[in-house]
Design a protein around this motif. Structure first.
Motif, PDB file in Angstrom:
ATOM      1  N   GLU A 136       6.941  45.680  40.376  1.00 45.11           N
ATOM      2  CA  GLU A 136       7.226  45.686  39.865  1.00 45.11           C
ATOM      3  C   GLU A 136       7.617  44.056  40.441  1.00 45.11           C
ATOM      4  OE1 GLU A 136       9.588  48.438  37.820  1.00 45.11           O
ATOM      5  OE2 GLU A 136       8.610  49.220  37.191  1.00 45.11           O
ATOM      6  N   ARG A 137       8.850  43.830  40.827  1.00 50.36           N
ATOM      7  CA  ARG A 137       8.963  42.560  41.599  1.00 50.36           C
ATOM      8  C   ARG A 137       7.924  42.037  42.036  1.00 50.36           C
ATOM      9  NH1 ARG A 137      12.881  46.042  44.200  1.00 50.36           N
ATOM     10  NH2 ARG A 137      12.126  45.542  45.653  1.00 50.36           N
ATOM     11  N   GLU A 138       6.767  42.313  42.501  1.00 51.91           N
ATOM     12  CA  GLU A 138       5.576  41.173  42.412  1.00 51.91           C
ATOM     13  C   GLU A 138       5.288  41.126  41.780  1.00 51.91           C
ATOM     14  OE1 GLU A 138       3.414  42.309  46.459  1.00 51.91           O
ATOM     15  OE2 GLU A 138       4.895  43.581  47.404  1.00 51.91           O
ATOM     16  N   VAL A 139       4.588  41.726  40.510  1.00 56.87           N
ATOM     17  CA  VAL A 139       4.164  41.471  40.188  1.00 56.87           C
ATOM     18  C   VAL A 139       4.853  40.880  39.003  1.00 56.87           C
ATOM     19  CG1 VAL A 139       3.160  42.575  37.474  1.00 56.87           C
ATOM     20  CG2 VAL A 139       2.777  43.411  39.362  1.00 56.87           C
ATOM     21  N   GLU A 140       5.577  40.943  38.943  1.00 61.81           N
ATOM     22  CA  GLU A 140       6.898  39.816  38.107  1.00 61.81           C
ATOM     23  C   GLU A 140       7.193  38.573  38.294  1.00 61.81           C
ATOM     24  OE1 GLU A 140      11.338  39.326  36.514  1.00 61.81           O
ATOM     25  OE2 GLU A 140      10.747  42.145  36.952  1.00 61.81           O
ATOM     26  N   ALA A 141       6.760  38.741  39.816  1.00 60.93           N
ATOM     27  CA  ALA A 141       7.380  37.571  40.514  1.00 60.93           C
ATOM     28  C   ALA A 141       5.205  36.273  40.611  1.00 60.93           C
ATOM     29  CB  ALA A 141       7.230  37.336  42.398  1.00 60.93           C
ATOM     30  N   ILE A 142       4.606  37.192  40.518  1.00 53.71           N
ATOM     31  CA  ILE A 142       3.551  36.407  40.161  1.00 53.71           C
ATOM     32  C   ILE A 142       3.114  36.158  39.451  1.00 53.71           C
ATOM     33  CG2 ILE A 142       0.574  36.634  40.113  1.00 53.71           C
ATOM     34  CD1 ILE A 142       1.439  38.599  42.374  1.00 53.71           C
TER      35      ILE A 142
END
Length: 275
Positions: free
Chosen positions: A259-265
């Motif tokens: 979720e953190r990676e998706v949010e960062a992208i």
């Protein structure tokens, strides 16, 4: 062109999270072993007592003088030989049998010491018979007071009893207490079994204890609780819950990382669109 979003599988198969999964598997394995141990204890404590308590074995093979009666020996039939002490026949009041209250006739038998010819004889308290009428029991005691014959007997070995309120308040002996009896015996030498024997019917008859009004003492084979130990079962369930939580923790950590990676992208793409 938008950046492709990572999937849960892609994040989970990274070396970092594989290592975390291996650690969780190790922790879960420990919890599983602890849970199995608790279940085994619950089942072991719930097993019925399948000992052969009704086949008589020599007294010295299951009990030792001055020692506490073991669980293995308690309630089993034993054979023994010895000589009565005429002065130490007595009665015990308040003994229940098949819903009735009566009196026991008891005696003291001197048996050979186990494994040692040099030691003196060992005292063994013996319960001979039951009477509904105390007077009849007293008459038998008077008759047996001349008996010093050597006898071969069979009886059920029982643990010593604690003194009752009747022993303390009224002075009437009601408990088959070895500690109390040795204070009343004649010429006691300090060697005694920490238990007593209840004669079976043939032995009581051979001892002359089944006169008019006398009945053989009813002694039941030991019965153990066969219920599962539910506290151990509850602990086992707890360990299973901990094991499942270890896997859930790994899943939650990977999910949060995804979720953190998706949010960062998404944030990066939104910023690019604004420019």
């Amino acid at each position: 062109m938008s950046t492709p979003l990572p999937t849960f599988k892609q994040v989970a198969t990274r070396p970092k999270w594989i290592a975390v999964l291996a650690l969780c598997l190790l922790v879960a394995a420990v919890f599983a072993v602890l849970g199995q141990w608790q279940i085994e204890r619950a089942v072991e404590q719930g097993q019925s007592d399948e000992r052969d308590t009704e086949t008589a074995v020599p007294l010295e093979t299951v009990a030792q003088p001055t020692s506490t009666l073991t669980t293995e020996a308690g309630g089993r039939m034993v054979s023994f030989s010895g000589t009565w002490v005429p002065e130490d026949f007595d009665t015990l009041a308040g003994r229940s049998q098949e819903g009735r209250t009566g009196t026991w006739v008891i005696g003291r038998l001197l048996v050979a010491p186990p494994g040692s010819e040099s030691a003196g004889p060992v005292s063994l308290p013996v319960a001979l018979s039951w009477f509904a009428e105390a007077a009849a029991a007293e008459r038998l005691v008077a008759e047996l007071a001349t008996s010093d014959a050597e006898v071969d007997l069979v009886g059920r070995l029982m643990p010593t009893e604690a003194p009752t309120q009747g022993d303390i308040q009224t002075g009437a002996t009601e408990a088959m207490s070895v500690a109390a009896l040795i204070n009343e015996w004649q010429d006691y030498n300090g060697l005694v079994y920490g238990s007593y024997a209840i004669l079976d019917q043939p032995s009581a008859a051979a001892s002359g204890a089944l006169v008019d009004g006398a009945e053989p003492i009813v002694s039941m084979r030991p019965v153990t609780d066969t219920q599962l130990n539910w506290l151990n079962v509850f602990y086992a369930i707890e360990w299973v819950a901990f094991m499942l939580f270890a896997f859930y923790l790994w899943y939650r950590l990977v999910k949060d990382a995804l979720e953190r990676e998706v949010e960062a992208i998404e944030d990066a793409e939104a910023a690019a669109d604004r420019r």
